[in-house]
Scaffold this motif. Structure first.
Motif, PDB file in Angstrom:
ATOM      1  N   MET A   1       7.974 -11.200  25.863  1.00  0.00           N
ATOM      2  CA  MET A   1       7.004 -10.114  25.867  1.00  0.00           C
ATOM      3  C   MET A   1       7.013  -9.438  24.495  1.00  0.00           C
ATOM      4  O   MET A   1       8.064  -9.123  23.950  1.00  0.00           O
ATOM      5  CB  MET A   1       7.363  -9.105  26.960  1.00  0.00           C
ATOM      6  CG  MET A   1       6.373  -8.026  27.123  1.00  0.00           C
ATOM      7  SD  MET A   1       6.819  -7.023  28.559  1.00  0.00           S
ATOM      8  CE  MET A   1       5.380  -6.084  28.695  1.00  0.00           C
ATOM      9  N   ARG A   2       5.800  -9.192  23.969  1.00  0.00           N
ATOM     10  CA  ARG A   2       5.691  -8.582  22.644  1.00  0.00           C
ATOM     11  C   ARG A   2       5.791  -7.074  22.740  1.00  0.00           C
ATOM     12  O   ARG A   2       5.391  -6.462  23.732  1.00  0.00           O
ATOM     13  CB  ARG A   2       4.351  -8.944  22.021  1.00  0.00           C
ATOM     14  CG  ARG A   2       4.214 -10.409  21.727  1.00  0.00           C
ATOM     15  CD  ARG A   2       2.914 -10.763  21.041  1.00  0.00           C
ATOM     16  NE  ARG A   2       1.941  -9.677  20.969  1.00  0.00           N
ATOM     17  CZ  ARG A   2       0.653  -9.854  20.919  1.00  0.00           C
ATOM     18  NH1 ARG A   2       0.153 -11.062  20.992  1.00  0.00           N
ATOM     19  NH2 ARG A   2      -0.171  -8.836  20.822  1.00  0.00           N
ATOM     20  N   ALA A   3       6.311  -6.465  21.690  1.00  0.00           N
ATOM     21  CA  ALA A   3       6.395  -5.007  21.621  1.00  0.00           C
ATOM     22  C   ALA A   3       5.005  -4.446  21.302  1.00  0.00           C
ATOM     23  O   ALA A   3       4.211  -5.088  20.608  1.00  0.00           O
ATOM     24  CB  ALA A   3       7.380  -4.594  20.539  1.00  0.00           C
ATOM     25  N   PRO A   4       4.697  -3.267  21.827  1.00  0.00           N
ATOM     26  CA  PRO A   4       3.389  -2.663  21.519  1.00  0.00           C
ATOM     27  C   PRO A   4       3.248  -2.380  20.022  1.00  0.00           C
ATOM     28  O   PRO A   4       4.198  -1.949  19.363  1.00  0.00           O
ATOM     29  CB  PRO A   4       3.393  -1.360  22.312  1.00  0.00           C
ATOM     30  CG  PRO A   4       4.499  -1.485  23.296  1.00  0.00           C
ATOM     31  CD  PRO A   4       5.468  -2.470  22.740  1.00  0.00           C
ATOM     32  N   THR A   5       2.061  -2.608  19.508  1.00  0.00           N
ATOM     33  CA  THR A   5       1.806  -2.363  18.098  1.00  0.00           C
ATOM     34  C   THR A   5       1.312  -0.937  17.891  1.00  0.00           C
ATOM     35  O   THR A   5       0.982  -0.229  18.847  1.00  0.00           O
ATOM     36  CB  THR A   5       0.746  -3.350  17.569  1.00  0.00           C
ATOM     37  OG1 THR A   5      -0.470  -3.114  18.271  1.00  0.00           O
ATOM     38  CG2 THR A   5       1.187  -4.785  17.760  1.00  0.00           C
ATOM     39  N   LEU A   6       1.223  -0.550  16.645  1.00  0.00           N
ATOM     40  CA  LEU A   6       0.728   0.779  16.299  1.00  0.00           C
ATOM     41  C   LEU A   6      -0.741   0.926  16.705  1.00  0.00           C
ATOM     42  O   LEU A   6      -1.152   1.970  17.214  1.00  0.00           O
ATOM     43  CB  LEU A   6       0.897   1.032  14.798  1.00  0.00           C
ATOM     44  CG  LEU A   6       0.399   2.381  14.281  1.00  0.00           C
ATOM     45  CD1 LEU A   6       1.169   3.518  14.955  1.00  0.00           C
ATOM     46  CD2 LEU A   6       0.527   2.468  12.777  1.00  0.00           C
ATOM     47  N   ALA A   7      -1.521  -0.116  16.530  1.00  0.00           N
ATOM     48  CA  ALA A   7      -2.941  -0.056  16.910  1.00  0.00           C
ATOM     49  C   ALA A   7      -3.080   0.155  18.414  1.00  0.00           C
ATOM     50  O   ALA A   7      -3.935   0.922  18.868  1.00  0.00           O
ATOM     51  CB  ALA A   7      -3.654  -1.329  16.479  1.00  0.00           C
ATOM     52  N   TRP A   8      -2.263  -0.504  19.208  1.00  0.00           N
ATOM     53  CA  TRP A   8      -2.307  -0.341  20.658  1.00  0.00           C
ATOM     54  C   TRP A   8      -1.961   1.099  21.039  1.00  0.00           C
ATOM     55  O   TRP A   8      -2.639   1.703  21.871  1.00  0.00           O
ATOM     56  CB  TRP A   8      -1.311  -1.305  21.313  1.00  0.00           C
ATOM     57  CG  TRP A   8      -1.226  -1.161  22.791  1.00  0.00           C
ATOM     58  CD1 TRP A   8      -2.034  -1.744  23.715  1.00  0.00           C
ATOM     59  CD2 TRP A   8      -0.292  -0.350  23.519  1.00  0.00           C
ATOM     60  NE1 TRP A   8      -1.664  -1.359  24.974  1.00  0.00           N
ATOM     61  CE2 TRP A   8      -0.595  -0.505  24.892  1.00  0.00           C
ATOM     62  CE3 TRP A   8       0.763   0.480  23.155  1.00  0.00           C
ATOM     63  CZ2 TRP A   8       0.127   0.151  25.878  1.00  0.00           C
ATOM     64  CZ3 TRP A   8       1.477   1.125  24.148  1.00  0.00           C
ATOM     65  CH2 TRP A   8       1.152   0.957  25.489  1.00  0.00           C
ATOM     66  N   ALA A   9      -0.918   1.650  20.407  1.00  0.00           N
ATOM     67  CA  ALA A   9      -0.508   3.017  20.709  1.00  0.00           C
ATOM     68  C   ALA A   9      -1.599   4.018  20.319  1.00  0.00           C
ATOM     69  O   ALA A   9      -1.871   4.978  21.055  1.00  0.00           O
ATOM     70  CB  ALA A   9       0.798   3.346  19.993  1.00  0.00           C
TER      71      ALA A   9
END
Length: 61
Positions: A1-9
């Motif tokens: 599972m990938r960590a959330p990115t800054l764009a997603w946040a």
């Protein structure tokens, strides 16, 4: 599972702020719409300090 990115946040934050703004705006509009301007403008609707109904809590005939 990938960590959330800054764009997603940032997108999630923006979506949350939009939902919060719409909710508060609708609540404020409903509160404003529920105030009857005729009742606010009527001079008889305002109680006077010397009114016996206020001091005794009873209605005069």
């Amino acid at each position: 599972m990938r960590a959330p990115t800054l764009a997603w946040a940032l997108r999630r934050t923006l979506l949350g702020l939009v939902i919060l703004t719409v909710t508060i705006s609708c609540a404020a509009w409903l509160l404003y719409a529920s105030i009857d301007p005729d009742v606010e403008a009527a001079p008889a609707a305002r109680a006077q300090p010397g009114d016996p109904a206020i001091s005794t809590g009873t209605l005069q005939p």
